[in-house]
Design a protein around this motif. Structure first.
Motif, mmCIF file in Angstrom:
data_model
loop_
_atom_site.group_PDB
_atom_site.id
_atom_site.type_symbol
_atom_site.label_atom_id
_atom_site.label_comp_id
_atom_site.label_asym_id
_atom_site.label_seq_id
_atom_site.Cartn_x
_atom_site.Cartn_y
_atom_site.Cartn_z
ATOM 1 N N ASP A 9 0.606 -1.283 0.029
ATOM 2 C CA ASP A 9 -0.787 -0.058 0.581
ATOM 3 C C ASP A 9 0.669 0.833 0.014
ATOM 4 O OD1 ASP A 9 -3.183 -0.735 -0.145
ATOM 5 O OD2 ASP A 9 -2.258 -1.795 2.210
ATOM 6 N N ALA A 11 0.599 5.990 -0.034
ATOM 7 C CA ALA A 11 0.235 6.437 0.115
ATOM 8 C C ALA A 11 0.682 7.652 -1.320
ATOM 9 C CB ALA A 11 0.374 7.554 0.680
ATOM 10 N N VAL A 44 3.379 2.689 2.640
ATOM 11 C CA VAL A 44 2.471 2.846 4.214
ATOM 12 C C VAL A 44 2.645 1.649 4.896
ATOM 13 C CG1 VAL A 44 -0.129 2.948 5.701
ATOM 14 C CG2 VAL A 44 -0.014 3.418 2.797
ATOM 15 N N GLU A 48 -0.481 2.328 10.459
ATOM 16 C CA GLU A 48 -0.701 4.315 9.751
ATOM 17 C C GLU A 48 -1.343 3.724 8.844
ATOM 18 O OE1 GLU A 48 3.378 6.598 9.567
ATOM 19 O OE2 GLU A 48 3.091 4.943 7.264
ATOM 20 N N THR A 49 -2.854 4.624 9.150
ATOM 21 C CA THR A 49 -3.504 5.185 7.920
ATOM 22 C C THR A 49 -2.528 6.260 6.681
ATOM 23 O OG1 THR A 49 -3.866 7.564 8.290
ATOM 24 C CG2 THR A 49 -5.445 5.691 9.698
ATOM 25 N N VAL A 50 -3.595 5.953 5.499
ATOM 26 C CA VAL A 50 -2.962 6.120 4.206
ATOM 27 C C VAL A 50 -2.912 7.903 4.393
ATOM 28 C CG1 VAL A 50 -3.822 6.637 1.663
ATOM 29 C CG2 VAL A 50 -4.076 4.437 2.695
ATOM 30 N N TRP A 51 -3.738 8.096 5.721
ATOM 31 C CA TRP A 51 -3.320 10.109 5.577
ATOM 32 C C TRP A 51 -2.174 10.004 6.137
ATOM 33 C CZ3 TRP A 51 -4.506 14.357 3.243
ATOM 34 C CH2 TRP A 51 -4.117 15.576 4.382
ATOM 35 N N GLN A 52 -1.953 9.307 7.598
ATOM 36 C CA GLN A 52 -0.923 9.370 8.886
ATOM 37 C C GLN A 52 0.289 9.432 7.202
ATOM 38 O OE1 GLN A 52 -2.130 6.893 10.895
ATOM 39 N NE2 GLN A 52 -2.386 8.192 12.670
ATOM 40 N N HIS A 87 -3.192 4.780 -3.465
ATOM 41 C CA HIS A 87 -3.595 5.786 -2.422
ATOM 42 C C HIS A 87 -3.774 7.081 -2.522
ATOM 43 C CE1 HIS A 87 -5.279 2.309 -0.388
ATOM 44 N NE2 HIS A 87 -4.174 1.092 -0.036
ATOM 45 N N TYR A 89 -4.259 10.957 -3.018
ATOM 46 C CA TYR A 89 -4.736 11.779 -2.160
ATOM 47 C C TYR A 89 -5.153 12.936 -2.824
ATOM 48 C CZ TYR A 89 -6.386 9.439 2.361
ATOM 49 O OH TYR A 89 -6.681 8.215 2.959
ATOM 50 N N GLU A 286 -17.420 5.713 2.517
ATOM 51 C CA GLU A 286 -16.818 4.959 2.405
ATOM 52 C C GLU A 286 -16.930 3.445 1.275
ATOM 53 O OE1 GLU A 286 -19.844 2.893 5.592
ATOM 54 O OE2 GLU A 286 -19.032 3.663 7.324
ATOM 55 N N GLU A 289 -13.748 5.224 -1.217
ATOM 56 C CA GLU A 289 -12.623 4.823 -0.436
ATOM 57 C C GLU A 289 -11.735 3.725 -1.069
ATOM 58 O OE1 GLU A 289 -12.525 5.251 3.762
ATOM 59 O OE2 GLU A 289 -11.765 6.548 3.327
#
Length: 331
Positions: A9, A11, A44, A48-52, A87, A89, A286, A289
């Motif tokens: 994964d 980001a 990632v 961690e989340t993707v945003w983090q 992912h 963003y 949801e 995403e």
């Protein structure tokens, strides 16, 4: 990909400046695909989340602090050295000035990347979808509101060329009224340099009234969910760009058929579906995403909803009544 391999994964940050340009990075020597342009980002890490992960990577690579952004869509790609799940963003607010902390080249440029070469193989095929319009206006010539044609003309006069999708979708018109509305809409799009989409139901109605291939030249088809799932009408060779969907099955079908976008809704209660509550932003986010193509929010949308929609993963807004209520409310 073998059963022993798993996707990594990643980001991916599409960082916008105040001029609407995005930040591109050129991979430094010593890394796979050195010299290729890409969007900044990275793996990632566990927990961690993707945003983090995105916030951390932007700080480590560029020395900037991402303050506000939202999910866009997900892409899977197989490289020789790794299988990745990207992912994407969008980041539209950050603090600091980007610096090349890892020896990479940096450049602010257009989202379409037309003056950059080479571009990372996972990214280059996505550029038409990334750079497509973020606004869709859906016609309502046959609705009760007076003056629709004049207000649509005013809106298109104010828009930059190729910045708007105009979907011709008329359920209430027949015969000469339908043909006159289509002729007006098509001429407006041609003269203002905008992208005309013909809803597949409207296309069948036009076809039944003898509209020929030359009368749809330059337009593209927008499918209803029924036509998406059960077979589209023949469209005189027109490209099929997108479809309206109501859930995960429709989003999956839109991706499988190689469409450029999907419309998902209704998000909020809307006059076009009386008595039906919208899915709400939580359910919208949801589903988006997990989407693998850009998704417009539709249903009760107005220009002032744009930022909220983007925070929840929408590529942009598709508007019916909200588009023309106040022609000065959206820049």
């Amino acid at each position: 990909m073998s059963a022993l391999q798993r996707r990594i994964d990643v980001a991916v940050a599409v960082v916008f400046n105040s001029a609407g340009q995005v930040l591109w990075a050129c991979r430094p020597q010593g890394k796979p695909y050195a010299g290729y342009w890409e969007f900044p980002g990275g793996k990632v890490e566990p927990g961690e989340t993707v945003w983090q992960a995105l916030v951390r990577e932007l700080n480590e690579e560029l020395g900037i602090s991402a303050q506000e952004g939202g999910p866009w869509f997900v892409v899977e790609h197989d490289y020789e050295h790794a299988q990745v799940r990207l992912h994407f963003y969008r980041v539209w607010r950050f603090e600091g000035a980007p610096a090349a902390l890892e020896g990479q080249g940096l450049k602010w440029a257009g989202l379409d990347g037309h003056d950059l070469s080479p571009i990372l193989p996972a990214t280059e095929p996505l550029l038409p979808a990334l750079a497509q319009p973020q606004t869709m206006w859906i016609t309502q010539y046959g609705a009760a509101e007076a003056g629709f044609a004049a207000r649509l003309e005013q809106r298109l006069n104010d828009a930059e060329p190729r910045s708007v999708y105009v979907q011709f979708r008329e359920k209430q018109l027949q015969g000469s009224a339908l043909l006159a509305a289509f002729a007006h809409c098509r001429e407006l799009c041609l003269s203002r340099g905008q992208i005309l989409l013909i809803n597949s139901d409207a296309y069948l109605a036009l076809q039944s009234h003898g509209v020929a291939a030359r009368d749809t030249e330059g337009a593209a088809l927008h499918l209803t969910e029924h036509h998406l799932l059960h077979g589209p009408p023949v469209g005189h060779g027109m490209p099929v760009l997108g479809a309206s969907v109501h859930g995960a099955a429709g989003l999956a079908a839109a991706f499988a058929q190689g469409l450029r976008y999907a419309l998902l809704g209704a998000v909020q209660a809307t006059a076009s579906h009386p008595g039906q509550a919208g899915m709400g932003w939580l359910a919208f986010r949801e589903q988006v995403e997990q989407a693998r193509l850009p998704v417009f929010a539709v249903g009760g949308m107005r220009p002032q909803d744009r930022l909220l929609a983007m925070r929840n993963g929408a590529h942009g807004l598709a508007m019916i009544r909200g588009q023309l209520i106040d022609c000065t409310s959206e820049s």
